[in-house]
Design an enzyme around this catalytic site. Structure first.
Site, PDB file in Angstrom:
ATOM      1  N   CYS A 141      13.748  14.446 -13.146  1.00 56.27           N
ATOM      2  CA  CYS A 141      14.899  13.821 -12.489  1.00 56.27           C
ATOM      3  C   CYS A 141      14.605  12.360 -12.179  1.00 56.27           C
ATOM      4  O   CYS A 141      13.507  11.865 -12.394  1.00 56.27           O
ATOM      5  CB  CYS A 141      15.202  14.543 -11.188  1.00 56.27           C
ATOM      6  SG  CYS A 141      13.827  14.485 -10.043  1.00 56.27           S
ATOM      7  N   CYS A 164      11.832  11.752  -9.737  1.00 56.41           N
ATOM      8  CA  CYS A 164      10.508  11.961 -10.342  1.00 56.41           C
ATOM      9  C   CYS A 164      10.055  10.657 -11.012  1.00 56.41           C
ATOM     10  O   CYS A 164       8.906  10.249 -10.876  1.00 56.41           O
ATOM     11  CB  CYS A 164      10.532  13.041 -11.412  1.00 56.41           C
ATOM     12  SG  CYS A 164      11.133  14.621 -10.856  1.00 56.41           S
ATOM     13  N   ASP A 179      -3.458  34.534 -30.721  1.00 61.99           N
ATOM     14  CA  ASP A 179      -3.985  33.304 -30.135  1.00 61.99           C
ATOM     15  C   ASP A 179      -5.451  33.049 -30.465  1.00 61.99           C
ATOM     16  O   ASP A 179      -5.930  31.938 -30.304  1.00 61.99           O
ATOM     17  CB  ASP A 179      -3.840  33.336 -28.618  1.00 61.99           C
ATOM     18  CG  ASP A 179      -4.906  34.189 -27.971  1.00 61.99           C
ATOM     19  OD1 ASP A 179      -5.163  35.291 -28.500  1.00 61.99           O
ATOM     20  OD2 ASP A 179      -5.493  33.754 -26.971  1.00 61.99           O
ATOM     21  N   ASP A 193      -7.577  35.725 -35.036  1.00 58.71           N
ATOM     22  CA  ASP A 193      -6.213  35.868 -35.540  1.00 58.71           C
ATOM     23  C   ASP A 193      -5.850  34.795 -36.554  1.00 58.71           C
ATOM     24  O   ASP A 193      -4.808  34.892 -37.194  1.00 58.71           O
ATOM     25  CB  ASP A 193      -5.204  35.772 -34.389  1.00 58.71           C
ATOM     26  CG  ASP A 193      -5.428  36.843 -33.357  1.00 58.71           C
ATOM     27  OD1 ASP A 193      -5.652  37.983 -33.770  1.00 58.71           O
ATOM     28  OD2 ASP A 193      -5.387  36.536 -32.157  1.00 58.71           O
ATOM     29  N   ASP A 237      -1.358  40.452 -31.393  1.00 61.36           N
ATOM     30  CA  ASP A 237      -2.755  40.512 -30.997  1.00 61.36           C
ATOM     31  C   ASP A 237      -2.734  40.969 -29.543  1.00 61.36           C
ATOM     32  O   ASP A 237      -1.705  40.881 -28.877  1.00 61.36           O
ATOM     33  CB  ASP A 237      -3.350  39.114 -31.159  1.00 61.36           C
ATOM     34  CG  ASP A 237      -4.657  38.961 -30.425  1.00 61.36           C
ATOM     35  OD1 ASP A 237      -5.526  39.819 -30.629  1.00 61.36           O
ATOM     36  OD2 ASP A 237      -4.810  37.998 -29.662  1.00 61.36           O
TER      37      ASP A 237
END
Lengths: 724, 52
Positions: free
Chosen positions: A45, A48, A622, A626, A448
């Site tokens: 925003c 911010c 991950d 894998d 996984d």
């Protein structure tokens, strides 16, 4: 469609010079200093922006701050003596989460420039199109003789330089294809634009009444719009992917002549001695020379049980050190590490993926030759009927313009832009250009376990069933330790009202566990063998009482349960972990098809078998174990917490912690595919009506302009309907 | 029809003005952070010492 970015001269002096001038000016104002990039994932925003900018400007040594909300990033110019960590901790105090980015990894300059160039060409084409259209309106409403010729000449004066400038991307790509002996979409596009302009100039010189300057320009404009969308979408995905890579500033602690020093992992040489603190990731492959600890191998093998290591044990890059300080001698660095050996596998799979032919490719392969043959047929037929080259050429050009893939050029990029924007807002980053289309074809999902369906941090199973005294002692021991299992014990104790136990002489024995004394009796929490019991796993033993085993479970990733119950596809679970935990998880989630204790090659083999059976598999994983499977799958998703190798291999990165978003990705992929097909249908319908008209020699410039704009706008509007 | 001699240059000039202002916005990097600029315009904090 071959939307390759063509390296070439900048589109305009402004595109090349302006940013440089602006940069030089800003640099001069900041008078040197260092530039630091920070990632600010939480900002959203106006307050911010000003909070971060003002907050950082208050620090001494900060010269200039600029927040970019679109990229959620801040560029800070600081004096050489200001540490990045200072900026991060200052922002954390102000309530903003910030992470330093490695600016070496982050170089988006080239794609930024390409996007600016395309935007400039689009602007010029738009300007020229509007002006020529205005002049054409006068011609369509009946201007004749000298006035019409004047208007045509002015149109030519605007159109020729515009086409020469704005049409370059098509000409370059078309020429490249012809040189390679191929036909792509850009060949008929270039031909249509050039022939339309050439014939219009000829007609104008001969006082003819049909000039297609407006059609040539609107063609250029709409096609550039499609290309710009495509370029911007790729730019966003690329910069976000580069940001993920830049988040990991890889540093190793090397024992130098003057004590430990932080060096970049790329600078570590074989034989270097490295210090590995608890909680740190092993930077290179090597052998332990000193110290004892436990190692978490979940990323590599999927095992949830930590492994004890002592001098002589081999460590591989990517493993995490848990309890004690280790000294490591580097054995293999950089490209020789196990991690990098996987890169070959990934590049082979990449090549297979680049051969995947998209819907647009298939359409182009049919379309490009058809358009040329049609125009040639029109020319030959009319030469036969009228016997006049000029009339025959007019019909051929009208056919080329009418059939030009204007709507087709927008059909795919408009949908992909909307769909990947939608997924980006939901925390999914589409890395690969064809991933959306491949997602739509998925008919089987493979998961996984560790780190994907589960978070990889343990939870104590059934703490209330344990003897209260043993549990209280375990909690007292665990409080002093940072081991993940100790933290799990401490967390599990909170809801239980346990007696307070005072321990003395609590010491952590790296690689084994924690021990202390309670009323003169020794209490040990740690590996079964060390506390003096049979079996494996973690136990608590109070001297004089039988040891009690502590069972741990893996915490489920948020959204995993919802995802599994929402998926209407066959699901498989492949894990490298032991059978017990995998069976328990599969039962919890209702997965019938599961396999445990799988080696990385086994996973890849299962994926290979499935694809040989013709299944289109979505792999979600991950770990390093894998990577092979991720690369082998039809399409793959990796969570952002995965190791870099897994994220590189995956087509889509899940930035959001919620696994339920995977279902969104599948849904958006299917909707996007449907919209693309609808758009092709719209373009096909338009051609089915327009081609006979043009073939009959009835097409006028007015008709071409209306038909072309309408189909392009219909296609773009249809793309905007892509919602979940 | 003599009015054309004035009107055509005027319309072309206006179009060119639009093109030049587009070029200027591009040069000023106004398309780098559309999201941020959208919010910046609404900020109620005033910069008393603008840099330029």
């Amino acid at each position: 469609m071959a939307y390759a970015e063509q390296p070439g001269p900048a589109a305009c002096p402004g595109c090349l010079m302006a940013p440089q001038i602006a940069r030089t000016a800003r640099k001069a104002r900041a008078e040197g200093g260092e530039e630091v990039q920070l990632s600010l994932p939480g900002i959203h925003c106006a307050s911010c922006i000003s909070g971060v900018e003002r907050g950082l400007m208050d620090l001494s040594g900060v010269r200039d701050v600029r927040v970019n909300l679109t990229r959620k990033r801040a560029t800070v110019r600081v004096d050489a003596d200001v540490e990045t960590a200072q900026l991060v901790s200052h922002l954390a105090r102000l309530g903003f989460e910030a992470q330093p980015l490695d600016s070496a990894t982050l170089s988006s300059g080239e794609s930024d420039r390409a996007a600016r160039e395309l935007l400039m060409r689009l602007g010029v084409a738009g300007f020229a199109m509007m002006n020529v259209m205005l002049l054409s309106v006068a011609v369509w409403s009946g201007a004749a003789d000298a006035t019409r010729d004047l208007f045509h000449w002015i149109s030519a004066a605007i159109a020729i330089p515009t086409v020469a400038f704005a049409g370059q991307p098509f000409f370059r790509s078309g020429l490249g294809a012809l040189r390679g002996g191929r036909l792509n979409m850009d060949v008929p596009i270039s031909l249509a634009i050039l022939l339309a302009v050439g014939m219009s100039v000829y007609e104008t010189a001969n006082h003819g009444d049909h000039a297609y300057f407006d059609a040539a320009l609107s063609l250029t404009f709409f096609l550039l719009a499609g290309r710009y969308l495509d370029q911007r979408m790729r730019g966003v995905a690329r910069s976000a992917a580069a940001e993920l890579a830049a988040l990991e500033v890889p540093v190793a602690l090397r024992i130098g002549e003057a004590g430990p020093e932080g060096v970049r992992v790329a600078e570590v040489a074989v034989g270097d001695l490295l210090i590995l603190r608890p909680g740190a990731r092993v930077p290179v492959d090597g052998v332990v020379t000193d110290g004892a600890s436990e190692i978490d191998r979940a990323f590599l093998t999927g095992e949830t049980d930590p492994v004890a290591v002592a001098p002589g044990a081999a460590l591989r890059a990517g493993e995490v050190n848990l309890t004690g300080v280790l000294t490591l001698r580097a054995e293999a660095v950089g490209e020789d590490t196990v991690l990098h050996a996987l890169a070959d596998l990934v590049s082979v799979a990449e090549e297979a993926k680049s051969r995947y032919s998209t819907l647009a490719d298939r359409a182009a392969r049919l379309y490009a030759p058809a358009v040329h043959l049609l125009a040639l047929a029109g020319f030959v037929v009319w030469l036969g009927i009228a016997g006049d080259v000029r009339v025959a050429l007019q019909v051929a050009v009208a056919l080329l313009i009418i059939t030009c893939p204007c709507a087709l050029g927008l059909a795919v990029p408009a949908v992909s832009t909307v769909a990947s924007g939608l997924l980006f807002r939901r925390g999914l980053l589409v890395k690969h250009g064809t991933a959306l289309e491949r997602l739509a074809e998925v008919d089987c999902v493979v998961f996984d376990k560790t780190g994907t369906l589960t978070l990889g941090d343990p939870v104590l199973a059934a703490p209330e069933a344990l003897p209260r005294e043993a549990m209280a002692a375990a909690v007292a021991l665990a409080q002093g330790s940072d081991h993940p299992r100790s933290r799990a014990i401490a967390a599990a104790a909170q809801p239980l009202d346990l007696p307070d136990i005072r321990l003395t002489e609590v010491t952590e024995v790296p690689g084994h566990g924690v021990e202390g004394f309670w009323e003169g009796r020794r209490v040990r929490l740690g590996r079964a063998g060390w506390v003096g019991a049979q079996g494996s796993g973690t136990m608590i033993a109070i001297e004089g009482a039988p040891p009690v085993a502590l069972e741990f479970r893996d915490r489920l990733r948020p959204g995993a349960k919802a995802l599994l119950s929402a998926l209407d596809l066959p699901v498989m679970l492949l894990s490298g972990d032991a059978e017990g935990p995998v069976r328990a998880l599969a039962r919890d989630l209702g997965i019938d098809d599961w396999q445990a204790e799988m080696l990385p090659e086994d996973k890849a083999r299962v994926l290979e078998r499935l694809s040989a059976e013709g299944r289109k598999v979505l792999m979600v994983g991950d770990g390093l174990n894998d990577v092979g499977a991720l690369a082998m799958a039809h399409v793959s998703i990796a969570p952002a917490s995965a190791l870099e190798a897994a994220r590189v291999a995956a087509d889509v990165v899940l930035v959001s912690p919620d696994l339920g978003r995977v279902a969104d990705a599948l849904r958006v992929g299917r909707v996007a595919r449907r919209r693309i097909l609808e758009n092709f249908a719209v373009a096909g319908l338009y051609n089915a009506i327009a081609i006979p008209v043009a073939f009959a020699g009835l097409a006028t410039p007015l008709g071409a302009a209306i038909a072309m704009s309408t189909s392009s706008i219909v296609v773009s509007l249809n793309a905007l309907r892509t919602r979940i | 029809m003599n009015v054309l001699a004035i009107l055509i240059p005027v319309s072309l000039g206006l179009g060119l003005l639009g093109l030049l202002s587009f070029w200027w916005t591009l040069r000023e990097r106004q398309y780098d952070d559309p999201e941020g600029d959208r919010h910046r315009i609404l900020t109620d904090e005033y910069d008393d010492h603008p840099k330029d």
